[in-house]
Design an enzyme around this catalytic site. Sequence first.
Site, PDB file in Angstrom:
ATOM      1  N   TYR A  14      43.747   5.728  56.587  1.00  0.00           N
ATOM      2  CA  TYR A  14      43.380   7.124  57.240  1.00  0.00           C
ATOM      3  C   TYR A  14      44.550   7.534  58.399  1.00  0.00           C
ATOM      4  O   TYR A  14      44.408   8.700  58.937  1.00  0.00           O
ATOM      5  CB  TYR A  14      42.088   7.151  57.790  1.00  0.00           C
ATOM      6  CG  TYR A  14      41.000   6.956  56.785  1.00  0.00           C
ATOM      7  CD1 TYR A  14      40.579   7.889  55.681  1.00  0.00           C
ATOM      8  CD2 TYR A  14      40.117   5.835  56.630  1.00  0.00           C
ATOM      9  CE1 TYR A  14      39.832   7.735  54.594  1.00  0.00           C
ATOM     10  CE2 TYR A  14      39.246   5.562  55.432  1.00  0.00           C
ATOM     11  CZ  TYR A  14      39.121   6.466  54.663  1.00  0.00           C
ATOM     12  OH  TYR A  14      38.002   6.112  53.726  1.00  0.00           O
ATOM     13  N   HIS A  19      42.747  14.681  59.126  1.00  0.00           N
ATOM     14  CA  HIS A  19      41.364  14.561  59.933  1.00  0.00           C
ATOM     15  C   HIS A  19      41.647  13.621  60.989  1.00  0.00           C
ATOM     16  O   HIS A  19      40.658  13.685  61.599  1.00  0.00           O
ATOM     17  CB  HIS A  19      40.411  13.977  58.768  1.00  0.00           C
ATOM     18  CG  HIS A  19      39.127  14.608  58.626  1.00  0.00           C
ATOM     19  ND1 HIS A  19      38.491  15.799  59.022  1.00  0.00           N
ATOM     20  CD2 HIS A  19      37.964  14.018  58.235  1.00  0.00           C
ATOM     21  CE1 HIS A  19      37.538  15.938  59.201  1.00  0.00           C
ATOM     22  NE2 HIS A  19      36.958  14.859  58.336  1.00  0.00           N
ATOM     23  N   ASN A  66      31.522  11.367  60.056  1.00  0.00           N
ATOM     24  CA  ASN A  66      30.029  11.790  60.038  1.00  0.00           C
ATOM     25  C   ASN A  66      29.104  11.323  60.793  1.00  0.00           C
ATOM     26  O   ASN A  66      28.219  11.940  60.919  1.00  0.00           O
ATOM     27  CB  ASN A  66      29.559  11.456  58.361  1.00  0.00           C
ATOM     28  CG  ASN A  66      30.356  12.415  57.440  1.00  0.00           C
ATOM     29  OD1 ASN A  66      31.210  12.896  57.870  1.00  0.00           O
ATOM     30  ND2 ASN A  66      30.194  12.099  56.360  1.00  0.00           N
ATOM     31  N   ASP A  91      40.544  18.078  64.181  1.00  0.00           N
ATOM     32  CA  ASP A  91      41.273  18.963  63.426  1.00  0.00           C
ATOM     33  C   ASP A  91      40.348  20.218  63.193  1.00  0.00           C
ATOM     34  O   ASP A  91      39.178  20.168  63.013  1.00  0.00           O
ATOM     35  CB  ASP A  91      41.431  18.241  62.047  1.00  0.00           C
ATOM     36  CG  ASP A  91      40.150  17.612  61.434  1.00  0.00           C
ATOM     37  OD1 ASP A  91      39.249  17.013  62.083  1.00  0.00           O
ATOM     38  OD2 ASP A  91      39.955  17.976  60.326  1.00  0.00           O
ATOM     39  N   ASN A 112      31.938  17.746  59.880  1.00  0.00           N
ATOM     40  CA  ASN A 112      30.782  16.926  60.299  1.00  0.00           C
ATOM     41  C   ASN A 112      30.779  15.966  61.216  1.00  0.00           C
ATOM     42  O   ASN A 112      29.900  15.565  61.882  1.00  0.00           O
ATOM     43  CB  ASN A 112      30.982  16.024  59.073  1.00  0.00           C
ATOM     44  CG  ASN A 112      30.315  16.612  57.753  1.00  0.00           C
ATOM     45  OD1 ASN A 112      29.701  17.603  57.609  1.00  0.00           O
ATOM     46  ND2 ASN A 112      31.043  16.281  56.561  1.00  0.00           N
TER      47      ASN A 112
END
Length: 191
Positions: A14, A19, A66, A91, A112
């Site tokens: 990631y 994100h 989340n 973001d 989230n």
Amino acid sequence: MKLICGLGNPGREYERNRHNIGFMVVDALLGRARADLNQDKFQARVGQGTLAGERILFVEPQTYMNLSGRSVAEAARFYKIAVEDVLVIHDELDLPLGRLQLKAGGGSGGHNGLKSIVSSLGADGFIRLRFGIGKPEGPNARERVAGYVLSNFDDGERRELDALSDRAIDMAECWVRDGLATAMNRFNRKA
């Protein structure tokens, strides 16, 4: 003491995702604050440094997006940091790439990570540094949002990121030194 949190997802896969721009900006901020994320506490990577003469707790939640609020709320409560002294860098789909904006409070806008922070803090009055990443266009754009935020910046976007990160760092430092109203007046104009 103030808390500056960058939002993102842990793990190499990631690292360069849209994100994860919150992590990227905090990593860059650490250099200016002469700090390191040298502790694992509150389900996060944390470190302390000084920015504009103020002690700062830097936080990168390792809970996945989340559940980011758990880390932020635990750290804020442990250090007795007021909600209005928390800055979250994240973001923002609703701003084009190149647009950065500071604001206090507000809803989650479907983000989230923000939703989790509001829920865990029990308040939405924290400060947000919204880092525009744009959003997918065209048919079925809404259905493609998850894939878009978890995709890497393209080559053209990556060329802009250093200058945008520098601007985000300046915004965070101005917020620490001069307060939200001054920082908003100075930086919330269109770039």
